[in-house]
Design a protein around this motif. Structure first.
Motif, short mmCIF file in Angstrom:
data_model
loop_
_atom_site.label_atom_id
_atom_site.label_comp_id
_atom_site.label_asym_id
_atom_site.label_seq_id
_atom_site.Cartn_x
_atom_site.Cartn_y
_atom_site.Cartn_z
N GLY A 1 -5.43 -11.28 6.03
CA GLY A 1 -6.47 -11.13 7.04
C GLY A 1 -6.48 -9.74 7.62
O GLY A 1 -5.69 -8.88 7.24
N GLY A 2 -7.38 -9.50 8.56
CA GLY A 2 -7.48 -8.20 9.20
C GLY A 2 -8.73 -7.45 8.78
O GLY A 2 -9.44 -7.84 7.84
N ILE A 3 -9.00 -6.36 9.48
CA ILE A 3 -10.23 -5.60 9.25
C ILE A 3 -10.30 -5.05 7.83
O ILE A 3 -11.32 -5.16 7.15
CB ILE A 3 -10.34 -4.47 10.29
N LEU A 4 -9.21 -4.45 7.35
CA LEU A 4 -9.25 -3.86 6.01
C LEU A 4 -9.26 -4.93 4.92
O LEU A 4 -9.76 -4.69 3.82
CB LEU A 4 -8.09 -2.89 5.82
N ALA A 5 -8.70 -6.10 5.21
CA ALA A 5 -8.80 -7.21 4.25
C ALA A 5 -10.25 -7.63 4.09
O ALA A 5 -10.72 -7.92 2.98
CB ALA A 5 -7.94 -8.38 4.72
N LEU A 6 -10.99 -7.67 5.21
CA LEU A 6 -12.42 -7.98 5.13
C LEU A 6 -13.17 -6.87 4.40
O LEU A 6 -14.09 -7.14 3.62
CB LEU A 6 -12.99 -8.16 6.54
N ALA A 7 -12.76 -5.62 4.65
CA ALA A 7 -13.43 -4.49 3.99
C ALA A 7 -13.27 -4.57 2.48
O ALA A 7 -14.23 -4.35 1.72
CB ALA A 7 -12.89 -3.17 4.53
N THR A 8 -12.06 -4.89 2.02
CA THR A 8 -11.85 -4.99 0.57
C THR A 8 -12.49 -6.25 0.00
O THR A 8 -12.91 -6.26 -1.15
CB THR A 8 -10.34 -4.98 0.25
N PHE B 1 1.84 0.21 11.08
CA PHE B 1 2.39 0.67 9.80
C PHE B 1 1.71 -0.06 8.63
O PHE B 1 1.33 0.56 7.62
CB PHE B 1 3.89 0.41 9.74
N SER B 2 1.59 -1.38 8.75
CA SER B 2 0.99 -2.17 7.69
C SER B 2 -0.48 -1.79 7.48
O SER B 2 -0.96 -1.67 6.35
CB SER B 2 1.10 -3.67 8.02
N LEU B 3 -1.19 -1.59 8.60
CA LEU B 3 -2.60 -1.18 8.52
C LEU B 3 -2.72 0.18 7.85
O LEU B 3 -3.60 0.41 7.01
CB LEU B 3 -3.20 -1.13 9.92
N ALA B 4 -1.82 1.11 8.20
CA ALA B 4 -1.85 2.44 7.60
C ALA B 4 -1.57 2.37 6.10
O ALA B 4 -2.21 3.06 5.31
CB ALA B 4 -0.82 3.35 8.28
#
Length: 641
Positions: free
Chosen positions: A75-82, A304-307
């Motif tokens: 989940g998360g913003i970048l998970a939605l982006a991908t 860190f994980s987001l980066a």
């Protein structure tokens, strides 16, 4: 709850709910002060707003709706982006969605600076009640705790992480017990379940509404973490932890603080700590400090994980990433990010000096990130077509309206400190956009330089000096010969016995299984092609990952030479447009980026790096040749001993 499920639930309390779990330290105090009264009407109105903010934003939006949409478990913003495949940029509305995703990620970076500062500061302020003489030491103690916290990041937290869950479980139990004891003494607070109390408070004093709602939002600032940490525990575990521990503890504690203030309006100076009897005050301060450190650790780990996700999906400049726990791919350490967070977070403490002052800067970044999550979530639902389009639109309107109720009031914080998280997020956004635009432009320049097709390589290479080794050549494309190999052949008249061209592609999924990871293609007797596909959450140890493919084509993985290109972009001579600004920032980032040899864990003694310049000045020709017409020199970095 079964004994088998309990450990996972307790673990989720230690990782997922740290941020929202420490909000009682300051949220009710700030909301009640914004209402400017300690009357029954004001207190019940504030409690009603806080309760329904938790129900609508956290329980309805995140737990009931958003957690059900994941990208292969993440989940998360970048998970939605991908999930929306935004990492492969195309113009139009997808370009706008990409910008939304980058804004959301940037806001979470800004939040990662302020959350540790306000959390630890609010806990240490409890010492003022234990011993008023310690007031002047609140800031130094807070800074010392943050210094130790950031210094410990390099070693990882996997050894002490097992304590996070039990400590946070105790924390939520203490929250609930202290709140319940105070609430039963003044049971009128339970009438705040009626949402009309909140509506009447806003309606009766519209001039105070924006300040009250902005302060009430502090109650739910950790809600985004529920979705960001979905991959670690899953929807069912997070849901159980929320409804069984976190939500009851939070609601009871807020109601208890309200009951205390109704009985004694002077308790508004610090209603959280005044819930405890005097003999428990110091233990509560210690427990609060532990809880805020754990909450801060969860935020730092999340950044860190987001980066790392941003790096792997080409949204952020490559940085040196160290894995701190083999069993958890998301547990990483990024030194550059850690230093930036430490400097900015500690500086924030020195500037604001109290959680009361810092609360005026806190919230706007999270409110913006929540809106971006909603936009991406609704877009993904439209794309996946799980629901009828009218229902998707209706759900989107409802949850976006909930977000806007808190986002708009938070805009009022800009003159009183809200510009800090916006400035931090703006810096992060500039870095990500510059990197995104710069890498795309560099790829276009390299394409225009005229690559040789891999199939045509044998006819174009000089053969006066042949190294009797196999060269594994890292390539951006699986079709064309990299510039590094061409330059090496042109400058040193060197070729190899055999070539294996390796391209690495990051998929829009967090993890790729071994059966889907490698694709091998034999071009000729001397040349082979290996395509490696990895997930954006996976680390890339290239020699280990391609070893099976090398053995399959009869090559000893321990004897190959790795040939890697190292682009050296040249900045524009003059800044004449926004594009030149982005190019200049990109050049700075590129020169400080981690080298491909380090990112892919290539053996230093068998790695050959070939550097070549790339001009970004608009006045130059695309291939960056100097005015004399001579080819730019290349630098060759020989294998390190």
């Amino acid at each position: 709850m079964s004994a088998r499920r309990m450990p996972l639930t307790i673990g989720a309390l230690g990782i997922v709910f740290g941020d929202i779990g420490t909000s009682p330290l300051y949220a009710f105090r700030e909301a009640a002060r914004a209402a400017e009264a300690a009357t029954d009407f004001a207190v019940l109105g504030v409690l009603s707003l806080m309760l329904w903010a938790i129900i609508l934003s956290v329980s309805l939006k995140y737990v009931t709706l958003v957690l059900r949409l994941d990208n292969d478990g993440e989940g998360g913003i970048l998970a939605l982006a991908t999930l929306l495949d935004l990492q492969h940029f195309t113009p139009g509305h997808r370009g706008l969605l990409l910008l939304v995703a980058l804004v959301g990620a940037a806001m979470l970076f800004g939040d990662g600076v302020i959350t540790p500062a306000i959390s630890v500061l609010s806990a240490v302020e409890g010492l003022e009640l234990v011993a008023p003489s310690l007031t002047e030491f609140v800031v130094p103690i807070t800074v010392a705790i943050l210094l130790v916290l950031y210094a410990a990041q390099r070693a990882g937290t996997h050894r002490i992480g097992v304590l996070f869950g039990p400590v946070m479980t105790l924390w939520f139990v203490v929250l609930g017990v202290l709140g319940l004891i105070a609430a039963v003494k003044n049971p009128i607070v339970f009438t705040a379940i009626n949402p009309l109390y909140g509506v009447e408070l806003i309606w009766s004093a519209p001039e105070k509404a924006i300040f009250v709602l902005a302060a009430v939002f502090l109650t739910i600032t950790g809600g985004e973490a529920l979705y960001a940490d979905l991959g670690q525990f899953g929807r069912k575990v997070i849901t159980r932890a929320w409804y069984c521990f976190a939500m009851p503890g939070l609601v009871l504690n807020y109601f208890g603080q309200g009951a205390l203030v109704l009985a004694d309006p002077t308790a508004l100076r610090n209603p959280f700590f005044l819930l405890a009897p005097n003999f428990l005050l110091l233990p509560l301060v210690i427990l609060s400090a532990l809880a805020t450190v754990i909450a801060s650790q969860a935020i730092i780990t999340g950044v860190f994980s987001l980066a790392k996700q941003a790096i792997e999906t080409s949204f952020l400049v490559p940085l040196a990433v160290k894995h701190t726990a083999e069993e958890y791919e998301s547990h990483v350490y990024i030194g550059t990010i850690n230093v930036l967070l430490a400097i900015l977070s500690i500086s924030t403490v020195f500037v604001f000096r109290s959680s009361d002052a810092l609360s005026h800067a806190y919230g706007i970044a999270v409110a913006t990130a929540m809106i971006t999550t909603t936009v991406l979530y609704v877009s993904a639902q439209f794309r996946l077509r799980r629901w009828p389009r009218p229902l998707t639109a209706l759900v989107g309107i409802v949850i976006l309206s909930i977000d806007m109720v808190f986002f708009l009031p938070n805009l009022g914080k800009i003159p009183t400190g809200g510009e800090l998280p916006l400035a931090l997020a703006g810096f992060a956004l500039l870095v990500m956009i510059s990197w995104r635009v710069g890498t795309r432009r560099m790829s276009e320049i390299l394409t225009r330089r005229g690559y040789v097709e891999i199939e045509e390589l044998e006819g174009s290479l000089r053969t006066s000096t042949v190294v009797h080794r196999t060269a594994v050549v890292l390539s951006r494309s699986s079709v064309r010969v990299p510039v590094a190999l061409s330059r090496l052949n042109q400058l040193l008249d060197v070729s190899f016995d055999r070539f294996v061209f390796v391209s690495v592609k990051v998929a829009g999924r967090p993890r790729i299984g071994p059966s889907e990871r490698l694709f091998v293609d034999t071009v000729s007797k001397r040349m082979s092609r290996v395509s490696l596909v990895v997930g954006y959450m996976q680390s890339v140890n290239l020699p280990a990952l391609i070893a099976p493919a090398l053995r399959e084509i009869g090559v000893d993985p321990g004897s190959v030479i790795y040939v890697v290109g190292h682009e050296r972009p040249l900045p524009p001579k003059r800044i004449r447009s926004v594009r030149d600004v982005l190019s200049f920032v990109f050049v700075v980032l590129m020169r400080n980026a981690a080298r491909a040899a380090d990112r892919f864990n290539l053996p230093h003694k068998r790695t050959l790096e070939v550097g070549y310049p790339i001009g970004f000045d608009a006045s130059r020709a695309p291939d960056a040749r100097p005015p004399s017409g001579r080819a730019n020199p290349a630098e060759v970095v020989l294998p390190r001993k």
